[in-house]
Write a protein that holds these residues in place. Structure first.
Motif: not given
Length: 242
Positions: A36, A40, A45
């Motif tokens: 992430r 991100t 996702t």
């Protein structure tokens, strides 16, 4: 090379595997946190999905295999302190970088395990063979990398090479490293023996998915930079002449 996991039906996915000395859910959560941070900002996702079933049913959740960026990673519990790692890269799992990073970040031991039969034949295709065990650990002051031990025999473009680094474990058959034939210096049988000493039986199907456990799929969706074609397992195997 007899005795490979699932009779090598899931090669190239399982030809190289990672192992983390950590529970499957913890390993998946830590890996997802790392991903992430990287993905991100790009609008991608990262989800953690629990899955159950037999080993082959769990592996099938990696499909289709990706010719671009890795879109799925899988963390599989075992009947030991170790968790297995594989990804949906169509050329096979590349465990070195994630295992090195996770060992350094989490201060645990991680392994890269490679077992590939040498099937290359002139004018017929096939694979260059190799047997490798890389052990990673926490970052050590003054060292550029976090290799604890590396032992590798591989056919490098037609020539067998043997490489080792780090301090040998007490259980190693170090006298074998002087064998006249290079490919005999670290064999598949030696790899199995070394892994048993480390608490793993990764080429046995019942080593994975003990009753009542769940594997964890890391699913990534979004605008990937590299989007290649997708492959079925059969297509990936055919392309690599398996």
């Amino acid at each position: 090379m007899k005795g490979l996991l699932l009779e090598d039906r899931w090669a190239p996915v399982t030809s190289e595997m990672g192992f983390l000395e950590l529970g499957a859910e913890q390993a998946a959560q830590a890996f997802a946190t790392w991903e992430r941070r990287l993905l991100t900002p790009r609008g991608i996702t990262v989800e953690e999905l629990p899955i159950t079933g037999t080993l082959e049913q769990v592996l099938s959740r990696l499909l289709p295999l990706s010719g671009g960026e890795i879109q799925r990673d899988l963390f599989i519990p075992t009947r030991s302190a170790w968790t297995a790692y594989v990804s949906n890269q169509w050329t096979g799992t590349d465990a070195a970088s994630p295992m090195s990073y996770m060992a350094r970040w989490l201060s645990i031991r991680c392994l890269r395990v490679v077992a590939v039969p040498h099937t290359l034949r002139k004018h017929q295709g096939g694979r260059y063979g190799g047997v490798m065990l890389d052990v990673f650990g926490p970052k050590q002051p003054g060292k550029l990398n976090n290799y604890v031990r590396a032992i590798e025999v591989a056919n490098d473009g037609g020539r067998w090479v043997f490489v080792q680094s780090g301090e040998p474990f007490p259980f190693e058959q170090v006298e074998r490293y002087q064998a006249r034939k290079v490919r005999d210096r670290f064999t598949f049988e030696m790899l199995q023996d070394y892994l048993r000493h480390l608490g793993l039986s990764p080429f046995e199907e019942d080593f994975y998915m003990p009753p009542g456990t769940r594997a964890w799929l890391i699913q990534k969706t979004g605008p990937f930079t590299t989007v290649g074609r997708e492959y079925t397992l059969e297509e990936a195997r055919a392309a690599r002449v398996l």
